[in-house]
Design a protein around this motif. Structure first.
Motif, PDB file in Angstrom:
ATOM      1  N   GLY A  98     -19.589  20.432 -13.917  1.00  0.00           N
ATOM      2  CA  GLY A  98     -20.611  19.832 -14.765  1.00  0.00           C
ATOM      3  C   GLY A  98     -21.345  20.794 -15.671  1.00  0.00           C
ATOM      4  O   GLY A  98     -21.939  20.387 -16.667  1.00  0.00           O
ATOM      5  N   MET A  99     -21.319  22.078 -15.335  1.00  0.00           N
ATOM      6  CA  MET A  99     -22.135  23.041 -16.062  1.00  0.00           C
ATOM      7  C   MET A  99     -21.335  24.315 -16.331  1.00  0.00           C
ATOM      8  O   MET A  99     -20.566  24.757 -15.487  1.00  0.00           O
ATOM      9  CB  MET A  99     -23.374  23.370 -15.211  1.00  0.00           C
ATOM     10  N   THR A 125     -28.665  21.473 -26.926  1.00  0.00           N
ATOM     11  CA  THR A 125     -27.511  21.634 -26.046  1.00  0.00           C
ATOM     12  C   THR A 125     -27.622  22.849 -25.136  1.00  0.00           C
ATOM     13  O   THR A 125     -27.318  22.775 -23.957  1.00  0.00           O
ATOM     14  CB  THR A 125     -26.229  21.776 -26.912  1.00  0.00           C
ATOM     15  N   ASP A 140     -24.352  22.028 -20.525  1.00  0.00           N
ATOM     16  CA  ASP A 140     -23.662  20.961 -19.814  1.00  0.00           C
ATOM     17  C   ASP A 140     -22.233  20.918 -20.342  1.00  0.00           C
ATOM     18  O   ASP A 140     -22.007  20.947 -21.557  1.00  0.00           O
ATOM     19  CB  ASP A 140     -24.385  19.636 -20.080  1.00  0.00           C
ATOM     20  N   ARG A 141     -21.241  20.878 -19.459  1.00  0.00           N
ATOM     21  CA  ARG A 141     -19.837  20.923 -19.888  1.00  0.00           C
ATOM     22  C   ARG A 141     -19.479  19.823 -20.886  1.00  0.00           C
ATOM     23  O   ARG A 141     -18.651  20.037 -21.761  1.00  0.00           O
ATOM     24  CB  ARG A 141     -18.903  20.865 -18.683  1.00  0.00           C
ATOM     25  N   LYS A 142     -20.107  18.664 -20.768  1.00  0.00           N
ATOM     26  CA  LYS A 142     -19.756  17.590 -21.699  1.00  0.00           C
ATOM     27  C   LYS A 142     -20.234  17.895 -23.119  1.00  0.00           C
ATOM     28  O   LYS A 142     -19.788  17.276 -24.071  1.00  0.00           O
ATOM     29  CB  LYS A 142     -20.268  16.236 -21.207  1.00  0.00           C
TER      30      LYS A 142
END
Length: 182
Positions: A98-99, A125, A140-142
């Motif tokens: 997630g991160m 971001t 955040d990976r997204k």
């Protein structure tokens, strides 16, 4: 004194291949003690007498050149340096699904809080913290594709730093503490 040597640009993309047992031997032959390597990306923890960092850096760069024929940059951090970075690193920052969280260890030429003004930071971001010796960066990976971190490669500043993900940085610090406790 306990040091972490962070080598820039080895075993990445098949370039500058360095065998870790051979690297350990090269450090030992250069007079370093309690030498431990971590991963295959050029992380070496060791003890040595207190000497000016530039002299010790040159000794290690010469040893690497002699052993492997590679002109590599070595960045040294003492236990105190690493403690400062670890104290500033938010506990909830991870490098997982997630991160994406990294420690950008800085060479002296760019080690200044004003560096943040020269980096492309996406405030919506990126979470970015300057601490002496490093920039801590998390996203955040997204949203990673939108991060200013992707714009860093190829810049003049990029050549003045070496990056470790937070998990690796924490493990290097743990290894330093283990050497301290022996």
């Amino acid at each position: 004194m306990i040091y972490a040597a962070l080598l820039r640009g080895i075993n990445v993309g098949g370039r500058n291949k360095v065998d870790m047992p051979a690297l350990k031997r090269a450090f030992e032959q250069a007079g370093m003690m309690q030498v431990e390597t971590y991963l295959h990306t050029g992380n070496v923890v060791f003890t040595y007498e207190t000497v000016p960092v530039d002299m010790l850096t040159q000794t290690l760069e010469d040893a690497i050149y002699h052993e492997f024929g590679l002109k590599l940059n070595v960045l040294l951090r003492t236990m105190n340096d690493m403690s400062g970075v670890m104290d500033a690193l938010p506990e909830n920052w991870e490098n997982d699904q997630g991160m994406k969280s990294d420690v950008l260890f800085l060479w002296e030429d760019i080690d200044d809080p004003s560096l943040l003004d020269k980096l492309v930071i996406q405030p919506d971001t990126d979470s970015v913290i300057y601490v002496p010796g490093a920039v801590l960066w998390s996203v955040d990976r997204k949203h990673a594709a939108k991060s200013g971190l992707v714009k860093l490669a190829g810049t003049a500043h990029y050549k003045q730093m070496t990056i470790r993900n937070v998990n690796t940085a924490r493990n290097i610090y743990k290894l330093m503490k283990a050497v301290q406790d022996t």
